[in-house]
Motif scaffolding. Structure first.
Motif, short mmCIF file in Angstrom:
data_model
loop_
_atom_site.label_atom_id
_atom_site.label_comp_id
_atom_site.label_asym_id
_atom_site.label_seq_id
_atom_site.Cartn_x
_atom_site.Cartn_y
_atom_site.Cartn_z
N GLY A 117 44.00 40.88 33.23
CA GLY A 117 43.38 40.30 34.25
C GLY A 117 44.27 40.31 35.49
O GLY A 117 45.58 40.24 35.65
N LEU A 118 43.55 40.29 36.60
CA LEU A 118 44.17 40.75 37.96
C LEU A 118 43.71 39.58 39.08
O LEU A 118 42.44 39.24 39.17
N GLU A 175 41.31 40.91 45.40
CA GLU A 175 40.70 41.14 44.15
C GLU A 175 40.80 39.80 43.15
O GLU A 175 41.76 39.48 43.04
N VAL A 176 39.87 39.74 42.20
CA VAL A 176 39.96 39.32 41.15
C VAL A 176 39.15 39.67 40.07
O VAL A 176 37.85 39.75 40.29
N GLY A 177 39.73 40.27 38.98
CA GLY A 177 39.02 41.07 38.29
C GLY A 177 39.60 41.21 36.64
O GLY A 177 40.81 40.85 36.54
N PRO A 199 34.28 41.76 37.92
CA PRO A 199 35.02 40.72 38.42
C PRO A 199 34.82 39.33 37.50
O PRO A 199 34.20 39.33 36.43
N VAL A 200 35.81 38.48 37.57
CA VAL A 200 35.78 37.24 37.02
C VAL A 200 36.18 36.13 37.81
O VAL A 200 36.66 36.02 38.90
N THR A 201 35.73 34.78 37.42
CA THR A 201 35.97 33.89 38.44
C THR A 201 37.26 33.15 38.14
O THR A 201 37.40 32.65 36.60
N ALA A 202 38.42 33.31 38.79
CA ALA A 202 39.70 32.76 38.47
C ALA A 202 40.53 32.47 39.71
O ALA A 202 40.05 32.97 40.83
N LYS A 203 41.27 31.50 39.54
CA LYS A 203 42.00 31.14 40.76
C LYS A 203 43.39 31.77 40.76
O LYS A 203 44.39 31.74 41.72
N ASP A 204 44.05 31.89 39.53
CA ASP A 204 45.31 32.51 39.18
C ASP A 204 45.38 33.58 37.89
O ASP A 204 44.23 33.76 37.41
N SER A 205 46.28 34.37 37.80
CA SER A 205 46.28 35.55 36.71
C SER A 205 46.23 34.74 35.31
O SER A 205 45.48 35.39 34.31
N THR A 230 44.33 32.21 34.27
CA THR A 230 42.99 32.04 34.15
C THR A 230 42.14 33.53 33.86
O THR A 230 41.28 33.47 33.07
N ALA A 231 42.66 34.36 34.87
CA ALA A 231 42.02 35.79 34.77
C ALA A 231 42.08 36.36 32.93
O ALA A 231 41.46 36.74 32.45
N GLU A 232 43.46 36.11 32.82
CA GLU A 232 43.57 36.97 31.22
C GLU A 232 42.99 35.85 30.29
O GLU A 232 42.59 36.43 29.26
N VAL A 233 42.72 34.74 30.47
CA VAL A 233 42.10 33.99 29.41
C VAL A 233 40.77 34.19 29.41
O VAL A 233 40.17 34.49 28.55
#
Length: 83
Positions: free
Chosen positions: A20-21, A26-28, A47-53, A55-58
């Motif tokens: 997750g990045l 970028e957020v993906g 893409p993912v909806t995330a505010k931090d890495s 949350t992106a990894e989850v």
């Protein structure tokens, strides 16, 4: 390579390598699922909806579990997730 390389899983297991990045532009997320022979069985990115890495990894773990279930492998294969 810095001492890191892909190691195959045990027979009957599948391994998802995921990431997750989140950065300024970028957020993906993305991942590759390989069987115990190292053959890529599933690839995904997007893409993912995330505010931090974290949350992106989850989010990418949730996608991984959804793909694993959709492939019909629950009860037939064991799953390893590497982030």
């Amino acid at each position: 390579m810095g001492g890191r390389f892909w190691c195959p899983s045990r027979h009957g297991w599948v391994k998802f390598n995921v990431s997750g990045l989140v950065n300024e532009d970028e957020v993906g997320c993305g991942g590759v699922l390989r069987d115990s022979d190292g053959v890529a069985r599933v690839l995904f990115s997007g893409p993912v909806t995330a505010k931090d890495s974290i949350t992106a990894e989850v989010g990418v773990i949730i996608i991984t579990l959804d793909v694993f279930l959709a492939m019909g492998w629950k009860g037939k294969r064991s799953l390893i997730i590497e982030i």
